[in-house]
Scaffold this motif. Structure first.
Motif, PDB file in Angstrom:
ATOM      1  N   UNK A  25     -25.465  -1.506  13.941  1.00 29.04           N
ATOM      2  CA  UNK A  25     -24.100  -1.356  13.489  1.00 29.04           C
ATOM      3  C   UNK A  25     -24.093  -1.192  11.984  1.00 29.04           C
ATOM      4  N   UNK A  26     -23.241  -0.302  11.460  1.00 19.04           N
ATOM      5  CA  UNK A  26     -23.181  -0.137  10.007  1.00 19.04           C
ATOM      6  C   UNK A  26     -22.607  -1.392   9.371  1.00 19.04           C
ATOM      7  N   UNK A  27     -22.985  -1.665   8.134  1.00 22.45           N
ATOM      8  CA  UNK A  27     -22.434  -2.848   7.471  1.00 22.45           C
ATOM      9  C   UNK A  27     -20.939  -2.678   7.228  1.00 22.45           C
ATOM     10  N   UNK A  28     -20.248  -3.781   7.216  1.00 21.22           N
ATOM     11  CA  UNK A  28     -18.801  -3.757   7.010  1.00 21.22           C
ATOM     12  C   UNK A  28     -18.523  -3.636   5.521  1.00 21.22           C
ATOM     13  N   UNK A  29     -18.016  -2.475   5.085  1.00 18.11           N
ATOM     14  CA  UNK A  29     -17.770  -2.226   3.668  1.00 18.11           C
ATOM     15  C   UNK A  29     -16.378  -2.661   3.247  1.00 18.11           C
ATOM     16  N   UNK A  30     -15.478  -2.727   4.184  1.00 17.47           N
ATOM     17  CA  UNK A  30     -14.092  -3.035   3.866  1.00 17.47           C
ATOM     18  C   UNK A  30     -13.748  -4.431   4.374  1.00 17.47           C
ATOM     19  N   UNK A  31     -12.754  -4.993   3.781  1.00 16.75           N
ATOM     20  CA  UNK A  31     -12.330  -6.307   4.238  1.00 16.75           C
ATOM     21  C   UNK A  31     -11.716  -6.172   5.627  1.00 16.75           C
ATOM     22  N   UNK A  32     -11.755  -7.228   6.401  1.00 20.07           N
ATOM     23  CA  UNK A  32     -11.169  -7.145   7.745  1.00 20.07           C
ATOM     24  C   UNK A  32      -9.663  -6.901   7.679  1.00 20.07           C
ATOM     25  N   UNK A  33      -9.102  -6.545   8.794  1.00 20.38           N
ATOM     26  CA  UNK A  33      -7.668  -6.235   8.857  1.00 20.38           C
ATOM     27  C   UNK A  33      -6.854  -7.448   8.422  1.00 20.38           C
ATOM     28  N   UNK A  34      -5.723  -7.163   7.801  1.00 21.65           N
ATOM     29  CA  UNK A  34      -4.846  -8.257   7.383  1.00 21.65           C
ATOM     30  C   UNK A  34      -3.421  -7.941   7.798  1.00 21.65           C
ATOM     31  N   UNK A  35      -2.639  -8.980   7.919  1.00 23.08           N
ATOM     32  CA  UNK A  35      -1.246  -8.811   8.314  1.00 23.08           C
ATOM     33  C   UNK A  35      -0.423  -8.367   7.117  1.00 23.08           C
ATOM     34  N   UNK A  36       0.497  -7.434   7.357  1.00 18.56           N
ATOM     35  CA  UNK A  36       1.407  -6.949   6.324  1.00 18.56           C
ATOM     36  C   UNK A  36       2.833  -7.281   6.736  1.00 18.56           C
ATOM     37  N   UNK A  37       3.666  -7.432   5.734  1.00 15.57           N
ATOM     38  CA  UNK A  37       5.078  -7.606   6.045  1.00 15.57           C
ATOM     39  C   UNK A  37       5.649  -6.245   6.461  1.00 15.57           C
ATOM     40  N   UNK A  38       6.805  -6.279   7.077  1.00 21.97           N
ATOM     41  CA  UNK A  38       7.451  -5.037   7.504  1.00 21.97           C
ATOM     42  C   UNK A  38       7.729  -4.144   6.298  1.00 21.97           C
ATOM     43  N   UNK A  39       8.166  -4.736   5.176  1.00 21.22           N
ATOM     44  CA  UNK A  39       8.481  -3.960   3.984  1.00 21.22           C
ATOM     45  C   UNK A  39       7.236  -3.242   3.440  1.00 21.22           C
ATOM     46  N   UNK A  40       6.105  -3.971   3.403  1.00 26.90           N
ATOM     47  CA  UNK A  40       4.862  -3.354   2.924  1.00 26.90           C
ATOM     48  C   UNK A  40       4.417  -2.225   3.844  1.00 26.90           C
ATOM     49  N   UNK A  41       4.542  -2.456   5.138  1.00 25.21           N
ATOM     50  CA  UNK A  41       4.150  -1.451   6.116  1.00 25.21           C
ATOM     51  C   UNK A  41       5.000  -0.193   5.977  1.00 25.21           C
ATOM     52  N   UNK A  42       6.305  -0.372   5.824  1.00 23.33           N
ATOM     53  CA  UNK A  42       7.203   0.783   5.682  1.00 23.33           C
ATOM     54  C   UNK A  42       6.893   1.539   4.398  1.00 23.33           C
TER      55      UNK A  42
END
Length: 92
Positions: A25-42
């Motif tokens: 498996x390739x090394x994980x270069x990015x941070x794992x998924x994180x939760x965003x608020x609705x405003x940030x997502x929009x």
């Protein structure tokens, strides 16, 4: 057989997998998924949509220019080209 612990079983399965394939498996270069608020997502979605539409507009303009066989040349009214037909005269 004798009961083995889950850790021993995991190590045995991993060793067996290493014997079967060299794929890793390739090394994980990015941070794992994180939760965003609705405003940030929009805000992110709007930003991505605008970037996408800008790229689409550039591509459409390029295709239209190719279809109409339009060549974009540099226009310099005070540049070198305008000086070629002028004559230099001395006022003496």
């Amino acid at each position: 057989g004798s009961p083995i612990t889950t850790e021993e079983r995991r190590l045995r399965d991993k060793k067996h997998l290493n014997d079967i394939t060299a794929a890793r498996l390739p090394p994980l270069h990015h941070s794992p998924a994180k939760l965003l608020s609705i405003e940030e997502s929009i805000a992110i979605q709007i930003q991505q949509k605008e970037a996408y539409e800008e790229v689409q507009a550039k591509l459409a303009a390029q295709k239209l220019a190719e279809r109409l066989n339009i060549k974009m040349l540099r226009f310099e009214p005070e540049g070198e080209a305008s000086m070629q037909y002028r004559e230099v005269r001395d006022e003496d």
